[in-house]
Write a protein that holds these residues in place. Structure first.
Motif, PDB file in Angstrom:
ATOM      1  N   SER A 171      88.902  50.414 -10.766  1.00  0.00           N
ATOM      2  CA  SER A 171      88.604  51.516  -9.841  1.00  0.00           C
ATOM      3  C   SER A 171      87.239  52.117 -10.154  1.00  0.00           C
ATOM      4  O   SER A 171      86.624  51.799 -11.169  1.00  0.00           O
ATOM      5  CB  SER A 171      89.685  52.593  -9.948  1.00  0.00           C
ATOM      6  N   GLY A 172      86.768  52.972  -9.271  1.00  0.00           N
ATOM      7  CA  GLY A 172      85.546  53.720  -9.504  1.00  0.00           C
ATOM      8  C   GLY A 172      84.401  53.403  -8.572  1.00  0.00           C
ATOM      9  O   GLY A 172      83.416  54.141  -8.532  1.00  0.00           O
ATOM     10  N   VAL A 173      84.522  52.334  -7.774  1.00  0.00           N
ATOM     11  CA  VAL A 173      83.378  51.955  -6.954  1.00  0.00           C
ATOM     12  C   VAL A 173      83.100  52.978  -5.858  1.00  0.00           C
ATOM     13  O   VAL A 173      81.949  53.165  -5.435  1.00  0.00           O
ATOM     14  CB  VAL A 173      83.573  50.541  -6.353  1.00  0.00           C
ATOM     15  N   SER A 174      84.122  53.695  -5.404  1.00  0.00           N
ATOM     16  CA  SER A 174      83.890  54.720  -4.374  1.00  0.00           C
ATOM     17  C   SER A 174      83.009  55.840  -4.914  1.00  0.00           C
ATOM     18  O   SER A 174      82.189  56.412  -4.189  1.00  0.00           O
ATOM     19  CB  SER A 174      85.216  55.299  -3.876  1.00  0.00           C
ATOM     20  N   TYR A 175      83.155  56.151  -6.204  1.00  0.00           N
ATOM     21  CA  TYR A 175      82.315  57.194  -6.799  1.00  0.00           C
ATOM     22  C   TYR A 175      80.870  56.717  -6.919  1.00  0.00           C
ATOM     23  O   TYR A 175      79.937  57.484  -6.756  1.00  0.00           O
ATOM     24  CB  TYR A 175      82.883  57.609  -8.159  1.00  0.00           C
ATOM     25  N   MET A 176      80.690  55.420  -7.208  1.00  0.00           N
ATOM     26  CA  MET A 176      79.339  54.855  -7.215  1.00  0.00           C
ATOM     27  C   MET A 176      78.666  55.067  -5.865  1.00  0.00           C
ATOM     28  O   MET A 176      77.510  55.499  -5.784  1.00  0.00           O
ATOM     29  CB  MET A 176      79.403  53.356  -7.531  1.00  0.00           C
ATOM     30  N   LEU A 177      79.405  54.789  -4.787  1.00  0.00           N
ATOM     31  CA  LEU A 177      78.844  54.900  -3.443  1.00  0.00           C
ATOM     32  C   LEU A 177      78.612  56.356  -3.039  1.00  0.00           C
ATOM     33  O   LEU A 177      77.574  56.704  -2.464  1.00  0.00           O
ATOM     34  CB  LEU A 177      79.766  54.207  -2.442  1.00  0.00           C
ATOM     35  N   GLU A 178      79.569  57.223  -3.352  1.00  0.00           N
ATOM     36  CA  GLU A 178      79.431  58.630  -2.986  1.00  0.00           C
ATOM     37  C   GLU A 178      78.349  59.326  -3.815  1.00  0.00           C
ATOM     38  O   GLU A 178      77.661  60.218  -3.330  1.00  0.00           O
ATOM     39  CB  GLU A 178      80.771  59.350  -3.138  1.00  0.00           C
ATOM     40  N   ASN A 179      78.196  58.908  -5.078  1.00  0.00           N
ATOM     41  CA  ASN A 179      77.134  59.480  -5.899  1.00  0.00           C
ATOM     42  C   ASN A 179      75.761  59.184  -5.308  1.00  0.00           C
ATOM     43  O   ASN A 179      74.878  60.047  -5.276  1.00  0.00           O
ATOM     44  CB  ASN A 179      77.203  58.920  -7.329  1.00  0.00           C
ATOM     45  N   ARG A 180      75.574  57.943  -4.852  1.00  0.00           N
ATOM     46  CA  ARG A 180      74.288  57.587  -4.245  1.00  0.00           C
ATOM     47  C   ARG A 180      74.056  58.375  -2.955  1.00  0.00           C
ATOM     48  O   ARG A 180      72.960  58.886  -2.705  1.00  0.00           O
ATOM     49  CB  ARG A 180      74.236  56.076  -3.963  1.00  0.00           C
TER      50      ARG A 180
END
Length: 477
Positions: A171-180
């Motif tokens: 998990s965690g890829v959504s945070y990568m995208l939202e952080n950008r």
């Protein structure tokens, strides 16, 4: 413990080349701007619902919904470092997929004496149901999250190490995208002036990967995301990725099996499902095969899967390769299957089931990090240098009672990155989780999710333990 590698500074007053442009910008920011931007980011994240559920809060006895802290100062990786890391990631995930296929087929690596048979057949994640089952392209872990840390060398340089392989439901890829997305919203001028590699196309790559592993003969595969439901800690991500890919988000009750095929219920009647991006563990997938009390999966799903009529992503049984007791053998897997030397090194690891290793660990508990083989989320571990004598004594008892349940590693001083905290800008320890997509080809977006330990001196970056996240910039030149 080694000295700490500072990602931004080569010396107290010397900024590394790849951070120079950012440092010039940061020095020009008026007082109060960063604080105001942080408050704005928190407000937006809260409004959008970007939260992380933490089960079993030890103080209250109940689960809590938390906002994952977002740090405004990015982690920057120069182009040449990313190119080398990307090669290492491709190599590692390729070997791991070869290993999983071998485990459930010829078991050549066992016959060659490279990995002990008991490390596989005695592994809680080994699924006998997968023996002899062929999966499209021989790919088992279509989405891998490989945790990477950097530690300082005696000469002041830094080396990357793989800390953990996450091959089941990373998990965690959504945070990568939202952080950008957040950084581009708050600081658009930064992106106008620097060659920062994009990451927004990840959902397109993910959908392409999932469609590429559909059962043979299916030209327009129907893909769904299977979630345990809204009370799961990563439910935001499940809904986010389904929405970004333009596919249905389903729960087990939305699916049924008929004549060996999987269907989902829709307002227009049943629709065949070809690829399931499942975000729940093996045990809950099918009450006819695994846990009989599971209400989260779909009865008959594994039967349809074994017949080759639906693809599960990631495949059942991938956990046998991301167990911490298997991790020490990955460099040997790379040599065995690919005939190559590992590009990314492991952290040196002691297997406590080995008598000599156990004795060393017992003699050096105050210096080591000791982890449960099946532990996750920063739980079930001892960080020796930060532990009390009482905690060390308790862990010693656990080790002696069940040594095969533990591994130990040197206490690496994870690299630090300047982080905006209450007192201002201060160094905090970080790691990196790149996401590797394997289908007909291996693809990834540059960078990944940088996690940061917000507590001063802490080496635990997990969100469930109070960690936060940063945007990760890979420079294109």
């Amino acid at each position: 413990m080694r000295p700490t590698f500072d990602e931004m500074h080569a010396a107290p007053e010397q900024v590394r080349d790849h951070y120079e442009a950012y440092q010039r910008w940061l020095a020009q920011q008026p007082d109060g701007v960063m604080r105001a931007r942080r408050e704005e980011a928190e407000m937006i994240f809260r409004r959008v619902g970007i939260t992380f559920a933490v089960y079993g809060d030890k103080d209250s006895g109940e689960g809590t919904e938390r906002l994952i802290p977002f740090d405004l100062i990015p982690r920057v990786i120069p182009a040449h470092e990313w190119r080398e890391m990307e090669k290492g990631l491709r190599q590692r995930v390729n070997a791991l997929n070869r290993f999983i296929h071998d485990v459930y087929h010829g078991q050549e690596i066992i016959k060659a004496g490279v990995v002990p048979v008991e490390q596989i057949t005695g592994n809680a994640q080994f699924r006998p149901e997968m023996i002899g089952v062929d999966v499209p392209g021989g790919v088992y872990s279509h989405i891998a999250g490989i945790d990477i840390v950097r530690a300082a060398n005696p000469d002041g340089s830094g080396s990357y190490y793989v800390l953990e392989d996450n091959l089941r439901v990373p998990s965690g890829v959504s945070y990568m995208l939202e952080n950008r997305k957040m950084m581009m919203r708050l600081f658009p001028d930064l992106f106008a002036g620097q060659p920062i590699a994009p990451v927004a196309h990840y959902p397109d790559l993910l959908l392409e990967t999932l469609r590429s592993v559909a059962p043979g003969g299916v030209n327009e595969p129907t893909v769904v995301v299977l979630t345990p439901g809204m009370y799961n800690s990563a439910y935001f991500e499940h809904a986010f990725l389904a929405q970004q890919m333009g596919v249905e988000l389903v729960e087990g009750q939305d699916l049924f099996v008929k004549d060996g095929f999987v269907f989902m219920r829709t307002t227009r009647g049943p629709k065949r499902v070809d690829v399931i991006y499942r975000r729940l563990d093996d045990d809950f997938l099918d009450p006819q095969v695994f846990r009989t009390d599971s209400t989260l999966g779909c009865a008959g799903l594994i039967g349809a899967y074994r017949q080759g009529n639906v693809t599960l992503s990631n495949a059942v049984g991938t956990g046998v390769a991301d167990d911490k007791s298997i991790y020490p053998y990955v460099p040997k897997m790379i040599e065995f299957y690919l005939g190559e030397k590992p590009i990314l090194n492991n952290v040196p690891t002691y297997l406590c089931r080995d008598k000599e290793d156990l004795q060393y660990v017992l003699d050096h508990l105050g210096e080591l990090v000791v982890k449960e083989v099946h532990g996750a989320g920063g739980y079930g571990m001892l960080v020796g240098p930060a532990a009390t004598q009482a905690e060390i004594a308790t862990f010693r008892e656990h080790l002696l009672a069940n040594p095969s349940n533990y591994i130990a590693q040197p206490t690496l001083s994870l690299s630090t990155c300047p982080t905006y905290v209450e007192k201002g800008i201060a160094p905090r320890h970080i790691d990196l989780r790149p996401f590797v997509l394997s289908g007909k080809t291996v693809q990834m977006v540059p960078g990944g999710l940088t996690r940061v330990a917000l507590k001063e001196g802490s080496l635990v970056v997990n969100s469930s333990q109070g960690g936060g996240t940063k945007d990760t910039w890979v420079l294109e030149s």
